[in-house]
Design a protein around this motif. Structure first.
Motif, short mmCIF file in Angstrom:
data_model
loop_
_atom_site.label_atom_id
_atom_site.label_comp_id
_atom_site.label_asym_id
_atom_site.label_seq_id
_atom_site.Cartn_x
_atom_site.Cartn_y
_atom_site.Cartn_z
N THR A 510 -10.00 6.95 5.22
CA THR A 510 -10.44 5.56 5.20
C THR A 510 -9.29 4.58 4.99
O THR A 510 -9.45 3.39 5.23
N GLU A 511 -8.15 5.10 4.54
CA GLU A 511 -6.98 4.23 4.38
C GLU A 511 -5.74 5.12 4.35
O GLU A 511 -5.74 6.17 3.71
N SER A 512 -4.69 4.70 5.06
CA SER A 512 -3.48 5.52 5.11
C SER A 512 -2.26 4.65 5.33
O SER A 512 -2.34 3.50 5.76
N PHE A 513 -1.09 5.24 5.03
CA PHE A 513 0.18 4.55 5.24
C PHE A 513 0.60 4.67 6.69
O PHE A 513 0.66 5.77 7.25
N ALA A 535 -5.69 2.90 9.49
CA ALA A 535 -4.38 2.44 9.03
C ALA A 535 -4.52 1.23 8.13
O ALA A 535 -5.32 0.33 8.38
N TRP A 536 -3.70 1.20 7.09
CA TRP A 536 -3.57 -0.03 6.30
C TRP A 536 -2.28 -0.72 6.71
O TRP A 536 -1.21 -0.32 6.33
N THR A 537 -2.37 -1.81 7.51
CA THR A 537 -3.57 -2.36 8.14
C THR A 537 -3.31 -2.50 9.63
O THR A 537 -2.15 -2.47 10.07
N TRP A 618 3.96 1.06 2.53
CA TRP A 618 3.26 0.18 3.47
C TRP A 618 4.24 -0.58 4.38
O TRP A 618 3.81 -1.30 5.27
N ALA A 619 5.53 -0.42 4.14
CA ALA A 619 6.54 -1.23 4.83
C ALA A 619 7.16 -0.46 6.00
O ALA A 619 7.65 0.66 5.83
N TRP A 620 7.14 -1.07 7.17
CA TRP A 620 7.86 -0.54 8.32
C TRP A 620 9.31 -0.99 8.23
O TRP A 620 9.66 -1.85 7.42
#
Length: 811
Positions: A510-513, A535-537, A618-620
């Motif tokens: 339900t939510e992933s990096f 994906a978040w988000t 969470w950061a690309w």
């Protein structure tokens, strides 16, 4: 009931204490059109606790509207529907209390006729309060559509037509239509129910007639079974829609009519085949999405929602999880039309608050009514396949919390047995009270010798390790057993093991990096019981500022921080930025999904070359698709290339830097270090020695030009339509000047008004209601709302650029 838009002619202001107003302190009302976000207009304030809401202050806001009620409405039932008011809404009509709704995301009805003066003008006032009640930017006020509903004493209930398709095969589909009829007269009434089903071309494909007797004050439900031959099935690849029209007649008189849209499709779920839509297994390529609309704030226009859904689907997503509140009607309609599956979510908290003044204060009293509102809104939408009863609820690790989860899940099932129930459970939060002892015992490990203290330094590893621990297995067993699908936030480490521990458990991420999507998607493909990942988000959002921002270690900052200081505005973690522009992570995900064959080039900013990366999971990377870096000539620069091929070659101005392996075994990415020189950057992908695709980046050269492009040449004057105009700095060949940012000013004239203007810059003090904004990476976006028919004209200018003009026709 007759449904008429109630959006026009409102006024709004910050709430004034009536005693202070008597003393002479007054704030004038300003005219507004609903949907309206009162918070986005406020001055942001640097405060220690304001980052969650993007440093916008809360407050109390009041709305008022004067509307005439004709004398012929006397004796009819009159309701006012609010699709969403954030938050703690109270409604007064002609000075009298008419109703309230604490939850900011539920649609609700106000029974208005008892308070109205017929043949006269009437006043409605709405108050909304928003203050430290959320972990993200909520906006405030009447931010979704409003409607006036007028009907007779005998009528179809609002949202009273419900359609199901319980039996489908290749020859025909059974369509069950349940119509709820109300009778507020003092007599027994018998009416005829005529029902027609039409296909997408408007042709009648089935019809039925029945009769229903309704006792005074006792609603009755009429059920009809209709049969559609050779049905066109709704699916993400072919979102075929039908309409059903229901008419109540009494003799020759039509008493009431209602038309709803639906789709014919079947859902199946099991650990062997996963999720099947119309018998075909579907893996959910999901995007988590917050409710704000970027430069519009929280204001929810149908076109804004449709545009987001279309761009998300174009980027490779086939599903949306609305996070963490019920989805708007406009987005549901768009998902139906465009073929995007929906997981609609009820709450971000139950009884344990996450903020001082959040919905947990109202949950025990209001949760059932808010679940009912979510289900009734979703019932006829074929895109909705699953309800989520919560997100990262701390109670899920306790017996009492499991009991609450069971109540919610069974309530949903009692209202709608045709969809599945999930809950986005975060294993670490479910055992938060035990973390201290876990640290001491180092009970959870990723590899030998790695204890909790080590793991917590890396949130991605830490959440996964704790989530896979025996403690989480034991403490969440009941909460997961309640569900049809076990929703797991950041717990992909459980996927393989749960297949043996819980062979009947079906799992969804339900939510992933985003940074881990390659490994996660490999698990989704490998395990049939894992039906997808979210994906978040998928789309960046206001608030939770800076959780995905690029960070580098320095002597002053020895570790990454979660939140960013004022004036940071965005979370900076979406595949798509708030203007609708795809970021490099989006193309990486598309590659991992197997939907892209051409290589993609992302260039890291040369000023950070050689620094130690310290961004959160969470950061690309701090990269963009640009080969325009003036002032960095001959400086070292890193180039990332994403591809599913065997290897990729990179050429700078025709000179090869060699080939490097890429593809699944190398996380679908490779990296080249070179010295920057303007010109052309070319990536060529190879599989088995044969070229499979190429991508080119070119440096912008020569004078900067301002270009303007509307998303569509023609829009409509009603129905929540908007025109989106992208303004871009380019060279003569159309290459974006990403390093030539400058202010862009604009004017809108004719049949339209500017309602939002801004860029995707993550940190700024500029306002979205300004008429001049600085570009960011060469782009800025304007949103124009029609105010009538004719032409709306947007004229824009920038320093050292010729002015440009865009004309959009409004019909």
């Amino acid at each position: 009931m007759i449904r008429v838009s109630f959006n026009d002619d409102w006024q709004s202001r910050p709430k004034v204490n009536p005693f202070a107003e008597l003393g002479g302190h007054s704030i004038p009302f300003q005219p507004v059109t609903v949907p309206h976000d009162a918070m986005i207009e406020r001055e942001r304030v640097a405060s220690a606790e304001g980052g969650a809401g993007a440093y916008f202050p809360g407050g109390t806001f009041e709305y008022r509207k004067t509307f005439h009620v004709p004398e012929e409405y006397r004796g009819k039932r009159i309701l006012i529907e609010f699709e969403g008011v954030h938050r703690d809404a109270t409604v007064h009509i002609n000075g009298d209390y008419a109703g309230q709704r604490p939850y900011g995301y539920s649609q609700f009805l106000i029974d208005a006729d008892r308070f109205l003066r017929f043949g006269e003008d009437n006043e409605i006032r709405v108050e909304a309060r928003a203050h430290r009640d959320s972990r993200w930017y909520t906006g405030a006020g009447i931010y979704r559509d409003t409607w006036l509903l007028v009907g007779g004493l005998v009528r179809i209930s609002p949202d009273g037509v419900r359609v199901t398709t319980p039996d489908i095969d290749g020859e025909r589909a059974v369509v069950e239509v349940a119509t709820r009829v109300e009778n507020d007269s003092i007599a027994i009434r018998t009416v005829d129910v005529r029902t027609e089903i039409r296909d997408g071309d408007g042709a009648v494909v089935a019809n039925d007639f029945s009769r229903i007797t309704v006792l005074p004050g006792e609603p009755a439900v009429g059920r009809q079974r209709l049969y559609v031959d050779d049905p066109s099935l709704w699916s993400p690849d072919s979102p075929a829609l039908y309409t059903v029209g229901v008419t109540l007649t009494d003799g020759d008189d039509d008493v009431d009519t209602e038309t709803v849209t639906f789709g014919i499709r079947s859902l199946r779920l099991d650990p062997r085949h996963g999720l099947r839509v119309n018998g075909e297994t579907v893996k959910l390529r999901g995007a988590c999405v917050h409710h704000d609309n970027g430069v519009l704030g929280a204001a929810t226009y149908a076109r804004a929602e449709e545009r987001r859904v279309q761009l998300l689907k174009d980027a490779g997503f086939n599903a949306i999880r609305m996070s963490h509140n019920p989805m708007s009607k406009g987005m549901l309609d768009a998902c139906d039309r465009l073929g995007v599956l929906v997981v609609d979510e009820a709450f971000d908290m139950w009884t344990s608050g996450k903020n001082e003044f959040d919905y947990s204060l109202d949950f025990p009293e209001w949760w059932e009514r808010d679940i009912e509102a979510m289900v009734v809104k979703n019932f006829n939408h074929p895109s909705v396949i699953m309800y989520s009863i919560g997100n990262e609820i701390p109670e899920t690790g306790s017996a009492a919390g499991s009991a609450w989860g069971r109540k919610l899940a069974e309530k949903v099932r009692s209202l709608d047995s045709t969809r599945y129930v999930t809950n986005g459970i975060n294993g670490m939060l479910a055992v938060m009270a035990d973390l201290a002892s876990m640290r001491k015992q180092s009970a959870a490990k990723v590899d030998e010798g790695a204890g909790i203290n080590t793991l917590m330094a890396d949130p991605a590893q830490g959440m996964n390790a704790i989530g896979a621990s025996e403690l989480v297995t034991r403490r969440t067993a009941e909460s997961f057993a309640i569900l049809d699908v076990a929703g797991m936030n950041y717990m992909e480490a459980r996927y393989a093991g749960d297949k043996d521990l819980f062979p009947n458990r079906i799992v969804i991420g339900t939510e992933s990096f985003t940074t881990r999507i390659d490994g996660i998607w490999g698990l989704v493909k490998q395990h049939s019981q894992v039906i997808g990942d979210f994906a978040w988000t998928g789309w960046d959002y206001l608030g939770e500022v800076g959780i995905g921002r690029p960070q580098y270690l320095t002597p002053d900052t020895p570790r990454a921080s979660f939140a960013a200081p004022y004036p940071h505005l965005l979370a900076e973690t979406g595949d798509i930025d708030i203007t609708g522009h795809r970021r490099p992570a989006s193309y990486y995900r598309e590659t991992v999904f197997g939907l892209r064959t051409e290589p993609y080039i992302a260039v890291r900013r040369p000023e950070h070359h050689g620094k130690t990366w310290a961004g959160t999971p969470w950061a690309w990377s701090d990269s963009i698709a640009s080969w325009t870096w003036p002032g960095a000539e001959n400086a070292p620069i890193a180039v990332e290339v994403y591809s599913d091929a065997d290897e990729v070659e990179l050429l700078v101005n025709g000179s090869s830097l060699g080939r490097q392996p890429v593809g699944e075994d190398h996380r679908f990415r490779t990296e080249f270090d070179t010295a920057y020189e303007p010109g052309e950057l070319l990536a060529i992908a190879y599989r088995d020695g044969t070229e499979t695709g190429r991508t080119t980046l070119r440096s912008a050269t020569g004078p900067v030009r301002l270009r303007a492009e509307a998303d569509r040449p023609v829009v409509t004057a009603d129905g929540g339509d908007l025109a989106y105009v992208t303004l871009t700095l380019t060279d003569a060949d159309g290459t974006v000047h990403t390093a030539a940012d400058r202010p862009v000013s604009l004017e809108v004239s004719g049949a339209g008004t500017l309602i939002g203007f801004g860029s995707a810059v993550p940190s700024t003090e500029e306002r979205f209601d300004a008429k001049e904004r600085q570009t960011y990476e060469g782009r800025v976006l304007a949103v124009v709302r029609p105010t009538g028919t004719g032409e709306m004209r947007l004229t824009a200018g920038a320093p050292e650029c010729e002015p440009v003009e865009v004309v959009v026709t409004v019909e």
